[in-house]
Every structure is written in C-alpha cells, then in structure tokens.
Design an enzyme around this catalytic site. Structure first.
Site, PDB file in Angstrom:
ATOM      1  N   TYR A 164      -4.357  21.546  72.414  1.00 61.46           N
ATOM      2  CA  TYR A 164      -4.748  22.019  73.851  1.00 61.46           C
ATOM      3  C   TYR A 164      -3.678  22.272  74.874  1.00 61.46           C
ATOM      4  O   TYR A 164      -3.699  23.350  75.500  1.00 61.46           O
ATOM      5  CB  TYR A 164      -5.528  20.869  74.409  1.00 61.46           C
ATOM      6  CG  TYR A 164      -6.269  20.734  75.548  1.00 61.46           C
ATOM      7  CD1 TYR A 164      -7.485  21.366  75.663  1.00 61.46           C
ATOM      8  CD2 TYR A 164      -5.355  19.906  76.646  1.00 61.46           C
ATOM      9  CE1 TYR A 164      -7.889  21.519  76.869  1.00 61.46           C
ATOM     10  CE2 TYR A 164      -6.206  20.060  78.120  1.00 61.46           C
ATOM     11  CZ  TYR A 164      -7.162  20.756  78.170  1.00 61.46           C
ATOM     12  OH  TYR A 164      -8.012  20.816  79.326  1.00 61.46           O
ATOM     13  N   LYS A 168      -3.095  25.830  76.760  1.00 63.46           N
ATOM     14  CA  LYS A 168      -2.950  25.804  78.102  1.00 63.46           C
ATOM     15  C   LYS A 168      -1.836  26.515  78.956  1.00 63.46           C
ATOM     16  O   LYS A 168      -2.184  27.294  79.852  1.00 63.46           O
ATOM     17  CB  LYS A 168      -3.643  24.311  78.672  1.00 63.46           C
ATOM     18  CG  LYS A 168      -4.711  23.730  78.301  1.00 63.46           C
ATOM     19  CD  LYS A 168      -5.862  24.880  79.196  1.00 63.46           C
ATOM     20  CE  LYS A 168      -7.069  24.085  79.518  1.00 63.46           C
ATOM     21  NZ  LYS A 168      -8.113  25.012  79.960  1.00 63.46           N
TER      22      LYS A 168
HETATM   23  P1  NAI Z   1     -16.863  20.982  80.251  1.00 68.05           P
HETATM   24  O1  NAI Z   1     -17.025  20.427  78.778  1.00 68.05           O
HETATM   25  O2  NAI Z   1     -17.937  20.136  81.165  1.00 68.05           O
HETATM   26  O3  NAI Z   1     -17.012  22.358  80.415  1.00 68.05           O
HETATM   27  C1  NAI Z   1     -16.634  23.153  79.505  1.00 68.05           C
HETATM   28  C2  NAI Z   1     -17.781  24.193  79.363  1.00 68.05           C
HETATM   29  O4  NAI Z   1     -17.465  25.342  78.642  1.00 68.05           O
HETATM   30  C3  NAI Z   1     -19.013  23.737  78.790  1.00 68.05           C
HETATM   31  O5  NAI Z   1     -20.243  23.772  79.477  1.00 68.05           O
HETATM   32  C4  NAI Z   1     -18.988  24.279  77.501  1.00 68.05           C
HETATM   33  O6  NAI Z   1     -20.268  24.446  76.836  1.00 68.05           O
HETATM   34  C5  NAI Z   1     -18.415  25.526  77.538  1.00 68.05           C
HETATM   35  N1  NAI Z   1     -17.739  26.251  76.391  1.00 68.05           N
HETATM   36  C6  NAI Z   1     -16.989  25.831  75.629  1.00 68.05           C
HETATM   37  N2  NAI Z   1     -16.917  26.417  74.489  1.00 68.05           N
HETATM   38  C7  NAI Z   1     -17.379  27.940  75.130  1.00 68.05           C
HETATM   39  C8  NAI Z   1     -17.003  29.076  74.389  1.00 68.05           C
HETATM   40  N3  NAI Z   1     -16.670  29.238  73.170  1.00 68.05           N
HETATM   41  N4  NAI Z   1     -17.860  30.032  75.141  1.00 68.05           N
HETATM   42  C9  NAI Z   1     -18.463  29.949  76.381  1.00 68.05           C
HETATM   43  N5  NAI Z   1     -18.527  28.560  77.055  1.00 68.05           N
HETATM   44  C10 NAI Z   1     -17.968  27.727  76.195  1.00 68.05           C
HETATM   45  O7  NAI Z   1     -15.663  20.265  80.857  1.00 68.05           O
HETATM   46  P2  NAI Z   1     -14.666  20.567  82.163  1.00 68.05           P
HETATM   47  O8  NAI Z   1     -13.819  19.333  82.486  1.00 68.05           O
HETATM   48  O9  NAI Z   1     -15.484  20.992  83.143  1.00 68.05           O
HETATM   49  O10 NAI Z   1     -13.606  21.652  81.669  1.00 68.05           O
HETATM   50  C11 NAI Z   1     -13.625  22.892  82.326  1.00 68.05           C
HETATM   51  C12 NAI Z   1     -12.138  23.641  82.045  1.00 68.05           C
HETATM   52  O11 NAI Z   1     -11.204  22.716  82.909  1.00 68.05           O
HETATM   53  C13 NAI Z   1     -11.846  23.683  80.698  1.00 68.05           C
HETATM   54  O12 NAI Z   1     -10.940  24.952  80.436  1.00 68.05           O
HETATM   55  C14 NAI Z   1     -10.708  22.228  80.721  1.00 68.05           C
HETATM   56  O13 NAI Z   1      -9.801  22.586  79.641  1.00 68.05           O
HETATM   57  C15 NAI Z   1     -10.023  22.354  81.900  1.00 68.05           C
HETATM   58  N6  NAI Z   1      -9.795  21.161  82.390  1.00 68.05           N
HETATM   59  C16 NAI Z   1     -10.443  20.032  82.923  1.00 68.05           C
HETATM   60  C17 NAI Z   1      -9.808  18.955  83.298  1.00 68.05           C
HETATM   61  C18 NAI Z   1     -10.530  17.835  83.830  1.00 68.05           C
HETATM   62  O14 NAI Z   1      -9.815  16.978  84.320  1.00 68.05           O
HETATM   63  N7  NAI Z   1     -12.049  17.819  83.619  1.00 68.05           N
HETATM   64  C19 NAI Z   1      -8.186  18.715  83.247  1.00 68.05           C
HETATM   65  C20 NAI Z   1      -7.581  20.033  82.913  1.00 68.05           C
HETATM   66  C21 NAI Z   1      -8.168  21.222  82.551  1.00 68.05           C
END
Ligand code: NAI
Length: 287
Positions: A164, A168
């Site tokens: 990851y 990133k």
């Molecule tokens: P989340 O799991 O709620 O959202 C991720 C979304 O991406 C999900 O709805 C999932 O269905 C969708 N997804 C996954 N693979 C996919 C694909 N191949 N094609 C299309 N859609 C796909 O998690 P969150 O926390 O909202 O994450 C959003 C972004 O923020 C991610 O890139 C995560 O790595 C990043 N992030 C989040 C942090 C946090 O504290 N929540 C910290 C640092 C980064």
C-alpha cells in the site's frame, strides 16, 4: 466559471467513505459527478452496483447531477470506461479524483505476489488508467484538475503496508511529473493524504480517534484543489479531523566535495549530510 460549478468530475471509489463525501460536496457545489465504484469488499473482492447507485440517488434526490459507473479502475478498459461515462452523460471531463482503494495488509516477510499486485493495481495502476484516459481531453480543452489520494503510509511508512505504501508514494511521483507536463495546458495535479473514519480504518484506529475523523472534513480540500481559482500544482496536502497541512520533500543544505570522496570522507561528513537545519523545498539538482 467559479469554483467547480458546471465542471464535470469523476470520483473513483465514490460509493462509500471519503469518495462518497467528495461526490456529495462536488454536486452540492454545482458540479456534475460520475460516481464510480466497483462495489466490492474492503480487500477488493466482489462487485456490485448498489454502492454507486445509492450515492447517485443521494445526489439526485438533492437536485444535483450525477451518474453511476461500476468500472474496475485497475484495468485500462476500466479507466477508459470511467471517462467515457463522463463524456456520455455530460459531454466532457474536467476533474479526475482518484480515490478508489483496497487493503491487503501483511508484513513484508509474509507478503505474497498476489497481495502486492492487487494493491498496486488498484491504487497506482487505477490512478494511472483513469488519469491517462482523461489526459488528452484535459489537454485539448486547456483545463484540467488531477487529484490523487496518497497516504501517510506511503509518505512515512506503516507496519504491514509495504504494498500500500509503495503504491501510495508512487502516486506522488506521478503528480510531480504531471504538474510539469500539464502546466502549459492549464492542468494541475495534486495529492491529498487523508485521515478519516471509514470502513478502511474502522479496525485500525482506536474508537475515540475515529469519532473525531469524519471523512467530510477532507472533501472541502478536494473541491478547493479542483476549483478554477486554485492554480497550485504538484503539492501534497494532509487532511484529517479538521487539520490541513502541506507535506513536502525537503532537501538539506548538504556537503559538497570538489573531487570524488572516499568512503571515509562520506562517513566523516555523515552528520552534516543528514543535518536538516536550513533545509529547503527539494529541487532536482542543487549544483
Ligand atoms: P473505502 O473502502 O470506504 O473506500 C474505497 C472505495 O473504493 C470503496 O467504495 C470501494 O468499493 C472502491 N473500490 C475499491 N477498488 C475499486 C476498483 N478497483 N475500482 C473502483 N472502485 C473501487 O475507504 P476510504 O477510507 O474512503 O478510502 C478512500 C481512499 O483514501 C483510498 O484510496 C484510501 O487508500 C485512501 N486513504 C484513506 C485513509 C483513511 O484514513 N480512511 C488514509 C489514507 C488514505
């Protein structure tokens, strides 16, 4: 145009968590939104249309404009499909927010090729595929906003997240170059490093910490970066729980030798090479 009003925005992974908040705020501010989501589980398994459809319904119920897209951004065809959804529904694409993500946490010693590939494919390749598909349109129209989602796990490291973190920080490398190549076409490329309570972090952070990390805090930063008035490019901004701060690569003053130093010379100057006193924003060559 002002802000993002009338702009066409694609947000990947917008069926939940941070992406959903971004999509809702973009729509509230008058943008037309492609809500992309594969609809799978946190580890990337499974798929479905329900997540993206629910967010589109939220937006249209509030008199906003949005369409759903269910493409898997991890493939070139998937990236192209997201951009095609914008073109089909709204006739253009102005802003690409790469947010889709999955986790396959495991220590490096135990990591399989499959766990490495799955994470790098969604985060780094997914960002590449969608941005690559949008790029010719952004260039041609002389306007574009590319926003990627990096992480402190890449910027600083995090136990169990070598796959990851590598993906990133790869995105930061991407925007550094896109900022240069996009400049004369009115395209900016920036990264956010969010911290938010979502299904991705629900069992990683303690409960009291999660309570203060509403993902809604992060979205105003994203919409600001996407707006017409923001011309900054190639920057990384951390955002979580109401705190916003730029993160940048700094370069120390360092030490200069007039001829090839010996290994012992390097060792002797080691403290001065590492000393960050007086460090400045990094630049390609400090000659
Ligand atoms: P989340 O799991 O709620 O959202 C991720 C979304 O991406 C999900 O709805 C999932 O269905 C969708 N997804 C996954 N693979 C996919 C694909 N191949 N094609 C299309 N859609 C796909 O998690 P969150 O926390 O909202 O994450 C959003 C972004 O923020 C991610 O890139 C995560 O790595 C990043 N992030 C989040 C942090 C946090 O504290 N929540 C910290 C640092 C980064």
């Amino acid at each position: 145009m002002a802000g993002v009003e009338g702009r066409v925005v694609a947000v990947t992974g917008a069926g939940g968590g941070l992406g959903r908040q971004h999509a809702l705020l973009f729509a509230q501010r008058g943008a037309k939104v492609v809500v992309n989501d594969l609809g799978g589980a946190r580890d990337g398994t499974g798929a479905g249309s329900q997540m993206a459809d629910a967010v589109v319904a939220e937006i249209t119920d509030a008199s906003g404009e949005a369409v759903a897209d269910y493409a898997n951004v991890a493939s070139s065809d998937g990236g192209a499909a997201v951009v095609q959804s914008a073109l089909d529904a709204f006739g253009r694409i102005d802003v690409v927010v790469s947010n889709a993500g999955i986790l396959r946490d495991v220590t490096f010693a135990k990591m399989t090729d499959e766990q490495w590939d799955a994470v790098v494919k969604v985060h780094l390749y997914g960002t590449y595929h969608v941005t690559r598909a949008a790029w010719p349109h952004l260039r041609e129209q002389g306007f574009g906003r590319v926003i990627v989602t990096t992480s402190t796990s890449g910027l600083y490291g995090n136990f169990g997240q070598a796959n990851y973190g590598a993906a990133k920080l790869g995105m930061v490398g991407l925007i550094n170059t896109l900022a240069l190549e996009g400049r004369k076409y009115g395209i900016t490329a920036n990264a956010i490093a969010p911290i938010a309570a979502t299904r991705m972090t629900e069992d990683i952070m303690p409960g009291d910490m999660l309570a203060s990390l509403d993902p809604a805090y992060v979205s105003p930063l994203v919409v600001h970066l996407a707006g017409d008035e923001c011309s900054d490019s190639g920057i990384v901004v951390l955002a979580g729980g109401g705190h916003y701060a730029r993160v940048a690569a700094m370069q120390a003053t360092g030490v200069r030798f007039d001829s090839v130093p010996s290994v012992d010379d390097i060792a002797a100057q080691w403290p001065a090479i590492l000393d960050l006193e007086g460090a400045q924003l990094g630049r390609p060559f400090s000659g």
